[in-house]
Design a protein around this motif. Sequence first.
Motif, PDB file in Angstrom:
ATOM      1  N   TRP A  74       0.829  -1.206   0.000  1.00 22.64           N
ATOM      2  CA  TRP A  74       0.000   0.000   0.000  1.00 22.64           C
ATOM      3  C   TRP A  74       0.869   1.264   0.000  1.00 22.64           C
ATOM      4  O   TRP A  74       0.564   2.234  -0.695  1.00 22.64           O
ATOM      5  N   ILE A  75       1.947   1.268   0.762  1.00 19.09           N
ATOM      6  CA  ILE A  75       2.848   2.432   0.797  1.00 19.09           C
ATOM      7  C   ILE A  75       3.423   2.682  -0.591  1.00 19.09           C
ATOM      8  O   ILE A  75       3.489   3.838  -1.047  1.00 19.09           O
ATOM      9  N   LYS A  76       3.805   1.624  -1.290  1.00 17.73           N
ATOM     10  CA  LYS A  76       4.303   1.781  -2.668  1.00 17.73           C
ATOM     11  C   LYS A  76       3.217   2.369  -3.556  1.00 17.73           C
ATOM     12  O   LYS A  76       3.488   3.238  -4.388  1.00 17.73           O
ATOM     13  N   TYR A  77       1.978   1.881  -3.380  1.00 19.70           N
ATOM     14  CA  TYR A  77       0.846   2.419  -4.147  1.00 19.70           C
ATOM     15  C   TYR A  77       0.665   3.907  -3.871  1.00 19.70           C
ATOM     16  O   TYR A  77       0.567   4.715  -4.793  1.00 19.70           O
ATOM     17  N   ARG A  78       0.618   4.276  -2.579  1.00 18.46           N
ATOM     18  CA  ARG A  78       0.424   5.688  -2.216  1.00 18.46           C
ATOM     19  C   ARG A  78       1.528   6.555  -2.801  1.00 18.46           C
ATOM     20  O   ARG A  78       1.262   7.609  -3.378  1.00 18.46           O
ATOM     21  N   ASN A  79       2.756   6.115  -2.663  1.00 14.59           N
ATOM     22  CA  ASN A  79       3.877   6.900  -3.145  1.00 14.59           C
ATOM     23  C   ASN A  79       3.838   7.064  -4.662  1.00 14.59           C
ATOM     24  O   ASN A  79       4.082   8.156  -5.177  1.00 14.59           O
ATOM     25  N   SER A  80       3.498   5.997  -5.385  1.00 12.16           N
ATOM     26  CA  SER A  80       3.452   6.111  -6.845  1.00 12.16           C
ATOM     27  C   SER A  80       2.254   6.943  -7.304  1.00 12.16           C
ATOM     28  O   SER A  80       2.355   7.702  -8.262  1.00 12.16           O
ATOM     29  N   GLU A  96      -5.540  12.268   1.211  1.00  9.56           N
ATOM     30  CA  GLU A  96      -6.765  11.556   0.846  1.00  9.56           C
ATOM     31  C   GLU A  96      -6.558  10.042   0.850  1.00  9.56           C
ATOM     32  O   GLU A  96      -7.406   9.291   1.337  1.00  9.56           O
ATOM     33  N   VAL A  97      -5.428   9.596   0.317  1.00  8.80           N
ATOM     34  CA  VAL A  97      -5.143   8.164   0.284  1.00  8.80           C
ATOM     35  C   VAL A  97      -4.954   7.627   1.707  1.00  8.80           C
ATOM     36  O   VAL A  97      -5.416   6.532   2.032  1.00  8.80           O
ATOM     37  N   ASN A  98      -4.302   8.405   2.566  1.00 15.47           N
ATOM     38  CA  ASN A  98      -4.147   7.997   3.970  1.00 15.47           C
ATOM     39  C   ASN A  98      -5.502   7.847   4.649  1.00 15.47           C
ATOM     40  O   ASN A  98      -5.723   6.884   5.387  1.00 15.47           O
ATOM     41  N   VAL A  99      -6.391   8.792   4.436  1.00 17.03           N
ATOM     42  CA  VAL A  99      -7.718   8.741   5.069  1.00 17.03           C
ATOM     43  C   VAL A  99      -8.468   7.502   4.603  1.00 17.03           C
ATOM     44  O   VAL A  99      -9.087   6.799   5.421  1.00 17.03           O
ATOM     45  N   GLU A 100      -8.404   7.195   3.313  1.00 13.40           N
ATOM     46  CA  GLU A 100      -9.077   6.000   2.797  1.00 13.40           C
ATOM     47  C   GLU A 100      -8.525   4.739   3.463  1.00 13.40           C
ATOM     48  O   GLU A 100      -9.271   3.855   3.868  1.00 13.40           O
ATOM     49  N   ARG A 101      -7.211   4.650   3.552  1.00 11.03           N
ATOM     50  CA  ARG A 101      -6.587   3.460   4.151  1.00 11.03           C
ATOM     51  C   ARG A 101      -6.908   3.361   5.641  1.00 11.03           C
ATOM     52  O   ARG A 101      -7.188   2.280   6.152  1.00 11.03           O
ATOM     53  N   THR A 102      -6.880   4.489   6.325  1.00 12.94           N
ATOM     54  CA  THR A 102      -7.207   4.489   7.756  1.00 12.94           C
ATOM     55  C   THR A 102      -8.628   3.984   7.970  1.00 12.94           C
ATOM     56  O   THR A 102      -8.873   3.154   8.853  1.00 12.94           O
ATOM     57  N   ASN A 103      -9.559   4.457   7.172  1.00 12.21           N
ATOM     58  CA  ASN A 103     -10.947   4.015   7.297  1.00 12.21           C
ATOM     59  C   ASN A 103     -11.071   2.515   7.043  1.00 12.21           C
ATOM     60  O   ASN A 103     -11.801   1.815   7.748  1.00 12.21           O
ATOM     61  N   TYR A 104     -10.343   2.016   6.052  1.00 10.82           N
ATOM     62  CA  TYR A 104     -10.384   0.586   5.744  1.00 10.82           C
ATOM     63  C   TYR A 104      -9.829  -0.230   6.911  1.00 10.82           C
ATOM     64  O   TYR A 104     -10.445  -1.215   7.341  1.00 10.82           O
ATOM     65  N   LEU A 105      -8.686   0.180   7.437  1.00  9.83           N
ATOM     66  CA  LEU A 105      -8.087  -0.545   8.566  1.00  9.83           C
ATOM     67  C   LEU A 105      -8.941  -0.421   9.820  1.00  9.83           C
ATOM     68  O   LEU A 105      -9.039  -1.369  10.610  1.00  9.83           O
ATOM     69  N   ARG A 106      -9.570   0.722   9.998  1.00 11.15           N
ATOM     70  CA  ARG A 106     -10.442   0.915  11.161  1.00 11.15           C
ATOM     71  C   ARG A 106     -11.628  -0.056  11.099  1.00 11.15           C
ATOM     72  O   ARG A 106     -12.039  -0.602  12.122  1.00 11.15           O
ATOM     73  N   ASP A 107     -12.155  -0.290   9.917  1.00 10.52           N
ATOM     74  CA  ASP A 107     -13.234  -1.267   9.760  1.00 10.52           C
ATOM     75  C   ASP A 107     -12.756  -2.660  10.144  1.00 10.52           C
ATOM     76  O   ASP A 107     -13.475  -3.413  10.809  1.00 10.52           O
ATOM     77  N   ARG A 108     -11.548  -3.031   9.725  1.00 11.10           N
ATOM     78  CA  ARG A 108     -10.993  -4.342  10.087  1.00 11.10           C
ATOM     79  C   ARG A 108     -10.794  -4.423  11.595  1.00 11.10           C
ATOM     80  O   ARG A 108     -11.057  -5.457  12.208  1.00 11.10           O
ATOM     81  N   ILE A 122      -8.054  -8.289   5.657  1.00  8.49           N
ATOM     82  CA  ILE A 122      -6.859  -7.649   6.196  1.00  8.49           C
ATOM     83  C   ILE A 122      -5.729  -7.692   5.179  1.00  8.49           C
ATOM     84  O   ILE A 122      -4.991  -6.723   5.019  1.00  8.49           O
ATOM     85  N   LYS A 123      -5.596  -8.790   4.446  1.00 13.48           N
ATOM     86  CA  LYS A 123      -4.492  -8.886   3.502  1.00 13.48           C
ATOM     87  C   LYS A 123      -4.883  -8.486   2.072  1.00 13.48           C
ATOM     88  O   LYS A 123      -4.050  -8.443   1.196  1.00 13.48           O
ATOM     89  N   ARG A 124      -6.155  -8.147   1.869  1.00  8.11           N
ATOM     90  CA  ARG A 124      -6.625  -7.734   0.544  1.00  8.11           C
ATOM     91  C   ARG A 124      -6.055  -6.370   0.178  1.00  8.11           C
ATOM     92  O   ARG A 124      -5.964  -5.475   1.000  1.00  8.11           O
ATOM     93  N   GLN A 125      -5.704  -6.222  -1.072  1.00  7.44           N
ATOM     94  CA  GLN A 125      -5.270  -4.912  -1.569  1.00  7.44           C
ATOM     95  C   GLN A 125      -6.552  -4.153  -1.934  1.00  7.44           C
ATOM     96  O   GLN A 125      -7.104  -4.350  -3.005  1.00  7.44           O
ATOM     97  N   SER A 126      -6.985  -3.296  -1.039  1.00  7.13           N
ATOM     98  CA  SER A 126      -8.282  -2.632  -1.157  1.00  7.13           C
ATOM     99  C   SER A 126      -8.245  -1.374  -2.025  1.00  7.13           C
ATOM    100  O   SER A 126      -9.239  -0.719  -2.192  1.00  7.13           O
ATOM    101  N   TRP A 127      -7.121  -1.059  -2.532  1.00  9.07           N
ATOM    102  CA  TRP A 127      -6.984   0.173  -3.292  1.00  9.07           C
ATOM    103  C   TRP A 127      -7.086  -0.083  -4.715  1.00  9.07           C
ATOM    104  O   TRP A 127      -6.979  -0.307  -5.649  1.00  9.07           O
TER     105      TRP A 127
END
Length: 127
Positions: A74-80, A96-108, A122-127
Amino acid sequence: MKKLFIAMTLCALSVSAFAAEYKCDKYTASYDRTYCMSKLFVESDNELNEVYKELREKISEEGKVDLKKTEVSWIKYRNSKCEVMPGTIDVRCSYEVNVERTNYLRDRLRECKVGQCDYKAIKRQSW
């Protein structure tokens, strides 16, 4: 009822993220707007790290390995996605990408707190 609560919570989080993000639009100078967005980005990064750490505490050792692999990806995705040119990032995009990821992890994390950890999610690439 549970689905309604989750939907309402997600809407509230989205609205608050939207409101926080656009507070920076009140600035007319690009330096001030960038500075404001940078502060929001740092806050979002801190929040993401807190949720990530809390989720790690709730999952199995195997889940921790999967979570770390997914997070590195995910970090590689965000950076690219948010790198405008080598060495320069779009701070709003990163926020914006951080907020999306935080919300996804918060749901998990919520799922795990009630004993329903979804390790595939948890291991799915949700982006």
